[in-house]
Write a protein that holds these residues in place. Structure first.
Motif, PDB file in Angstrom:
ATOM      1  N   SER A  34     -12.028  -2.276   4.478  1.00 38.64           N
ATOM      2  CA  SER A  34     -11.328  -1.675   5.617  1.00 38.64           C
ATOM      3  C   SER A  34      -9.882  -2.164   5.681  1.00 38.64           C
ATOM      4  O   SER A  34      -9.544  -3.222   5.158  1.00 38.64           O
ATOM      5  CB  SER A  34     -12.030  -2.040   6.929  1.00 38.64           C
ATOM      6  N   PHE A  35      -9.048  -1.375   6.347  1.00 39.53           N
ATOM      7  CA  PHE A  35      -7.641  -1.738   6.501  1.00 39.53           C
ATOM      8  C   PHE A  35      -7.514  -2.990   7.364  1.00 39.53           C
ATOM      9  O   PHE A  35      -6.764  -3.904   7.041  1.00 39.53           O
ATOM     10  CB  PHE A  35      -6.890  -0.570   7.142  1.00 39.53           C
ATOM     11  N   GLU A  61       3.239  11.368   6.052  1.00 36.09           N
ATOM     12  CA  GLU A  61       3.528  12.738   6.490  1.00 36.09           C
ATOM     13  C   GLU A  61       2.713  13.110   7.727  1.00 36.09           C
ATOM     14  O   GLU A  61       3.237  13.689   8.674  1.00 36.09           O
ATOM     15  CB  GLU A  61       3.206  13.701   5.352  1.00 36.09           C
ATOM     16  N   PHE A  62       1.438  12.754   7.698  1.00 41.54           N
ATOM     17  CA  PHE A  62       0.574  13.044   8.848  1.00 41.54           C
ATOM     18  C   PHE A  62       1.073  12.273  10.068  1.00 41.54           C
ATOM     19  O   PHE A  62       1.134  12.802  11.176  1.00 41.54           O
ATOM     20  CB  PHE A  62      -0.880  12.665   8.534  1.00 41.54           C
ATOM     21  N   ARG A  88       4.031  11.348  10.738  1.00 38.18           N
ATOM     22  CA  ARG A  88       5.218  12.009  11.273  1.00 38.18           C
ATOM     23  C   ARG A  88       4.825  13.264  12.056  1.00 38.18           C
ATOM     24  O   ARG A  88       5.385  13.552  13.108  1.00 38.18           O
ATOM     25  CB  ARG A  88       6.163  12.373  10.130  1.00 38.18           C
ATOM     26  N   PHE A 105      -1.057   1.493  10.641  1.00 37.32           N
ATOM     27  CA  PHE A 105      -2.116   2.054   9.789  1.00 37.32           C
ATOM     28  C   PHE A 105      -1.802   3.512   9.442  1.00 37.32           C
ATOM     29  O   PHE A 105      -1.873   3.918   8.277  1.00 37.32           O
ATOM     30  CB  PHE A 105      -3.486   1.983  10.487  1.00 37.32           C
ATOM     31  N   ALA A 106      -1.465   4.295  10.461  1.00 35.25           N
ATOM     32  CA  ALA A 106      -1.217   5.729  10.237  1.00 35.25           C
ATOM     33  C   ALA A 106      -0.087   5.940   9.235  1.00 35.25           C
ATOM     34  O   ALA A 106      -0.203   6.762   8.320  1.00 35.25           O
ATOM     35  CB  ALA A 106      -0.893   6.409  11.567  1.00 35.25           C
ATOM     36  N   ASN A 126      -2.153   0.291  15.119  1.00 37.07           N
ATOM     37  CA  ASN A 126      -2.676   1.636  14.835  1.00 37.07           C
ATOM     38  C   ASN A 126      -1.611   2.548  14.250  1.00 37.07           C
ATOM     39  O   ASN A 126      -1.898   3.392  13.407  1.00 37.07           O
ATOM     40  CB  ASN A 126      -3.262   2.251  16.114  1.00 37.07           C
ATOM     41  N   ARG A 127      -0.381   2.378  14.692  1.00 35.52           N
ATOM     42  CA  ARG A 127       0.717   3.181  14.143  1.00 35.52           C
ATOM     43  C   ARG A 127       1.036   2.731  12.714  1.00 35.52           C
ATOM     44  O   ARG A 127       1.316   3.556  11.840  1.00 35.52           O
ATOM     45  CB  ARG A 127       1.943   3.088  15.050  1.00 35.52           C
ATOM     46  N   LEU A 136       0.812  -1.222   0.000  1.00 39.33           N
ATOM     47  CA  LEU A 136       0.000   0.000   0.000  1.00 39.33           C
ATOM     48  C   LEU A 136       0.844   1.270   0.000  1.00 39.33           C
ATOM     49  O   LEU A 136       0.363   2.331  -0.347  1.00 39.33           O
ATOM     50  CB  LEU A 136      -0.962   0.001   1.194  1.00 39.33           C
ATOM     51  N   THR A 171       1.015   3.798   6.969  1.00 33.74           N
ATOM     52  CA  THR A 171       0.668   3.259   5.657  1.00 33.74           C
ATOM     53  C   THR A 171      -0.281   4.200   4.916  1.00 33.74           C
ATOM     54  O   THR A 171      -0.136   4.434   3.717  1.00 33.74           O
ATOM     55  CB  THR A 171       0.009   1.865   5.803  1.00 33.74           C
ATOM     56  N   PHE A 172      -1.235   4.771   5.639  1.00 32.11           N
ATOM     57  CA  PHE A 172      -2.215   5.647   4.987  1.00 32.11           C
ATOM     58  C   PHE A 172      -1.604   6.991   4.615  1.00 32.11           C
ATOM     59  O   PHE A 172      -1.795   7.488   3.505  1.00 32.11           O
ATOM     60  CB  PHE A 172      -3.426   5.851   5.898  1.00 32.11           C
ATOM     61  N   ASP A 173      -0.860   7.590   5.530  1.00 30.46           N
ATOM     62  CA  ASP A 173      -0.357   8.942   5.297  1.00 30.46           C
ATOM     63  C   ASP A 173       0.896   9.172   6.142  1.00 30.46           C
ATOM     64  O   ASP A 173       0.809   9.578   7.295  1.00 30.46           O
ATOM     65  CB  ASP A 173      -1.468   9.945   5.664  1.00 30.46           C
TER      66      ASP A 173
END
Lengths: 269, 228
Positions: free
Chosen positions: A217-218, A164-165, A167, A157-158, A154-155, A36, A160-162
Motif C-alpha cells: 500500500s501507499f 492528470e486525474f 488535476r 497520493f492522488a 490524500n492529495r 514514484l 503521485t498515482f495519477d
C-alpha cells in the motif's frame, strides 16, 4: 555499546545525529512522491547546483548556506518549468545543470587565492561541518514537512498515482510541485555538508526503493520509507564512527545492503 | 429532446499553432452514451481534456449540469492507462477513494461519506473482493475496472473515458464494455474515446466524430451506415 555512548559525548556527533535523522525523515517522506513519479534525479541535479553555490559563496566570503538555499530553490523551479518541455527534456536539463554547476564550483575553487577549501568535504561530506544553525533549520524543516504530509497526504497520493486525474478533480498540482521543490532544495543544501554533494540524493531515493519491497500500500510505503531512512542513517553514522569510514559513503552502503536483503527476501516470499 | 447534461457552444482549441478544434457546438443529453472517434492526432483527447478543464480553450463555452446543481460538480475521468505506472504500490481502496478527493474541500481527511462512496463504486463493479489487494498484482482488465471505479467515485452522473479498452484483450474488453453498458442503463451519461470504428466498439447510442477540427454528432446507426 560503550562505543555508541562514547561517540555521542562529542557535540559534533550529537549534532550530526540530530540533523541527519531529521533530514532522513524528511527525505524519506518526500522521496516517495519523487521516486514514484520518476523525478528522483532532480535531487541529484540540485545537489550539484548546491555544490556550485557553496563553492562560490565560500570564495566570496559569504555564508554558504544563505547563498545555496535560494540558488537551489530558484534553479529547482527552473528544472520544474522545463520538465514538461518537449524540446529539452527534464532529464537533459538536470544533466546540463549538474555538469554546469560542478564545473563552475570547481573553477571557482581552483582560481581562488588565499581561501582554504577542502574539496573532498564538499563532494563526500563531513560530519564536522554541521553547526547549530543546521540543527535549528533541520528541526523547523522536519516539523513543516511532517505537518504538510499529515494534512496533504490524500492529495499527495492522488498526484503521485495519477497527476492528470488529480488535476481533473481540482488538485493544484503545480503548487505541490513548487512546495516539494523548495523542501527538496533545503534538504539537499543542509544534507550536502553532512553526506556530500555526490551522495546526498541517495537519501531521497534509497528509502522509497527499499520500502516498496515491504509494502503493497501507499500508506505502508510512506511509513516504511520514513522509518527505514532514519534507521539506516543512524546505523550508517554509528558504523562510520566505529570503522573510521566517511559517514556519507557508509550510510549509502548501509542502504545498499538493506536493499539487497529486501530484494532477496522479496524474491523468496 | 432530453435534459441537457453537457452543452458546448463555439468551442475553439489550439495546440501549438494548429486549430485542433475549430468551432464545436454540441449537446449531450442525460443518459447518452457517446463514442468519440477520429484519426490519431485528430484532437479526441484534447477535446476531453478541454471539457474537464485541463486544457484552456481559445473561445467557447462549456456547461456541465449535474442533478440541477449547475456547473457545481466535475465529471468522472478515466485517463489512458499508459499514463499510469502499473506497478504502483497502492491498494485498490486507496485508489478508488482518491476519486472522492474533490468532495473534501479544505478538510484533509476522508470522512464516512467518502468511504461509503468508494465502497459503493467498488460494489457496483463487483470489486469488493479486491478492496485490499495490491493494484500492481491485478490483471489488465481488473486494473482498468479499478480506475473506472475511481472515476465512478468521483462523479455518478457524467463520465469521460479516454480509450479505456486499450491494452485489454478481447475477453477483458467485452467484459469491460458490459460494465459500461450496465452503468449507462442505470443512468450514467458517458463520453468514451474509442480507437476502433468496429460496431463492437461503438457501443453507445451516439457518435461524435472529429475530422480536420470539425465536430459532428450523430446517431450510431447513421454513423455506421457510412462504413457498411
Amino acid at each position: 555499546m560503550n562505543v555508541i555512548f562514547e561517540m555521542f559525548d562529542y557535540d559534533f556527533m550529537m549534532r550530526a545525529l540530530i540533523v541527519g535523522a531529521l533530514l532522513s525523515l524528511v527525505s524519506g517522506l518526500i522521496g516517495v512522491s519523487l521516486v514514484l513519479r520518476n523525478k528522483s534525479m532532480i535531487g541529484d541535479g540540485l545537489s550539484h547546483v548546491a555544490f556550485g553555490a557553496f563553492a562560490i559563496a565560500t570564495v566570496l566570503g559569504l555564508t554558504p548556506i544563505y547563498v545555496a538555499i535560494p540558488t537551489v530553490i530558484v534553479l529547482s523551479f527552473f528544472v520544474l518549468s522545463l520538465s514538461d518541455n518537449k524540446k529539452i527534456g527534464g532529464d537533459a536539463t538536470i544533466a546540463l545543470l549538474s555538469a554546469g554547476s560542478l564545473a563552475i564550483g570547481t573553477i571557482a575553487i581552483s582560481v581562488s587565492k588565499g581561501v582554504n577549501i577542502d574539496l573532498n568535504s564538499y563532494l563526500f561530506g563531513s560530519i564536522l561541518s554541521v553547526g547549530a544553525k543546521e540543527v535549528l533549520t533541520s528541526a523547523i524543516l522536519a516539523g513543516i514537512v511532517v505537518v504538510l504530509f499529515l494534512f496533504s497526504y490524500n492529495r499527495i497520493f492522488a498526484i503521485t498515482f495519477d497527476e492528470e486525474f488529480a488535476r481533473a478533480i481540482g488538485v493544484r498540482v503545480k503548487v505541490f510541485d513548487m512546495v516539494f521543490s523548495v523542501i527538496c532544495s533545503v534538504v539537499i543544501v543542509l544534507g550536502m555538508r553532512l553526506l556530500g554533494a555526490l551522495l546526498i540524493s541517495s537519501l531521497i531515493i534509497f528509502p522509497t526503493v527499499i520500502a516498496r519491497e515491504f509494502s503493497k500500500s501507499f500508506r505502508g510505503v510512506v511509513i516504511f520509507s520514513a522509518a527505514i531512512s532514519v534507521v539506516n542513517f543512524i546505523i550508517g553514522l554509528v558504523l562510520s564512527y566505529i570503522l573510521g569510514t566517511p559517514t556519507g559513503a557508509t550510510v549509502v552502503l548501509v542502504n545498499l545492503g538493506i536493499l539487497a536483503i529486501a530484494k532477496v527476501v522479496g524474491r523468496t516470499k | 429532446m432530453g435534459e441537457k447534461i453537457l452543452e458546448v457552444r463555439g468551442l475553439r482549441v489550439k495546440y501549438g499553432e494548429n486549430d485542433v478544434i475549430k468551432s464545436a457546438s454540441f449537446v449531450v443529453e442525460r443518459g447518452d452514451f457517446v463514442c468519440v472517434v477520429g484519426a490519431n492526432g485528430a484532437g479526441k483527447t484534447t477535446l476531453i481534456k478541454t471539457l474537464l478543464g485541463l486544457v484552456r480553450p481559445m473561445a467557447g463555452e462549456i456547461r456541465i449540469k449535474n442533478s440541477g446543481k449547475a456547473e457545481s460538480r466535475r465529471a468522472g475521468f478515466l485517463p489512458q492507462e499508459s499514463k499510469i505506472e502499473l506497478g504502483f504500490p497502492a491498494t485498490v481502496f486507496e485508489i478508488v477513494i482518491s476519486g472522492t478527493l474533490d468532495e473534501l474541500g479544505a478538510w484533509p481527511f476522508y470522512r464516512k461519506r467518502e468511504k461509503e462512496r468508494a465502497i459503493e463504486a467498488l460494489r457496483s463493479l463487483g470489486l469488493m473482493k479486491l478492496k485490499n489487494k495490491s493494484f500492481s498484482k491485478l490483471s489488465g482488465g481488473q486494473k482498468q475496472k479499478v480506475l473506472l471505479a475511481r472515476a465512478l467515485a468521483s462523479a455518478r452522473e457524467l463520465l469521460f473515458l479516454d480509450e479505456p479498452s486499450n491494452n485489454l484483450d478481447y475477453r477483458s474488453r467485452k467484459k469491460f464494455y458490459e460494465n459500461l453498458k450496465k452503468l449507462n442503463e442505470e443512468g450514467m451519461t458517458i463520453l468514451m474515446i474509442t480507437h476502433d470504428l468496429d460496431a463492437e466498439d461503438l457501443i453507445g447510442n451516439k457518435v461524435l466524430s472529429i475530422e480536420d477540427g470539425e465536430i459532428k454528432m450523430e446517431k450510431t446507426e447513421k454513423f455506421l451506415e457510412k462504413y457498411r
